[in-house]
Motif scaffolding. Structure first.
Motif: not given
Length: 117
Positions: A62-68, A111-112
């Motif tokens: 997953a290059r766009k969708a992500h957990p933050g 994402e952090v």
């Protein structure tokens, strides 16, 4: 209320997942229900989140969708991830937040974030 986030991983990648999510991020592995053990993957919990890694035969990261992931002391997190060989790409496009992007060992985007006070 969100129960968990699932990220895909390639078959046979559970040990790499454990080294990253336990060893680098500090999440604790939790047992999968017996009815799901045969599917592969692994589950983690910590810092108020639950993250499941599920095996996908035709895996693509997953290059766009992500957990933050909301953290404290984001600079320490950046150093920790960088020392483990993970990329740290800072982005100042989110007002009120400091943030960077990194990848898990399978290429999934994470994402952090830290609130700016």
């Amino acid at each position: 209320m969100l129960h968990h986030v699932l990220l895909a991983c390639p078959p046979g990648s559970e040990d790499r997942s454990r080294r990253f999510y336990e060893g680098v991020l500090g999440l604790a592995e939790i047992p999968k229900p017996a009815s799901l053990e045969g599917r592969g993957g692994c589950w983690f919990r910590g810092f108020g989140i639950e993250l499941h890694l599920g095996v996908e035969e035709d895996f693509r990261p997953a290059r766009k969708a992500h957990p933050g992931l909301l953290v404290g002391d984001i600079d320490a997190w950046a150093r920790r991830l960088s020392a483990a060989g993970s990329p740290v790409v800072w982005d100042d496009g989110f007002p009120g937040m400091r943030r960077f992007y990194t990848d898990d060992p399978h290429g999934n985007r994470l994402e952090v974030l830290e609130l700016v006070e």
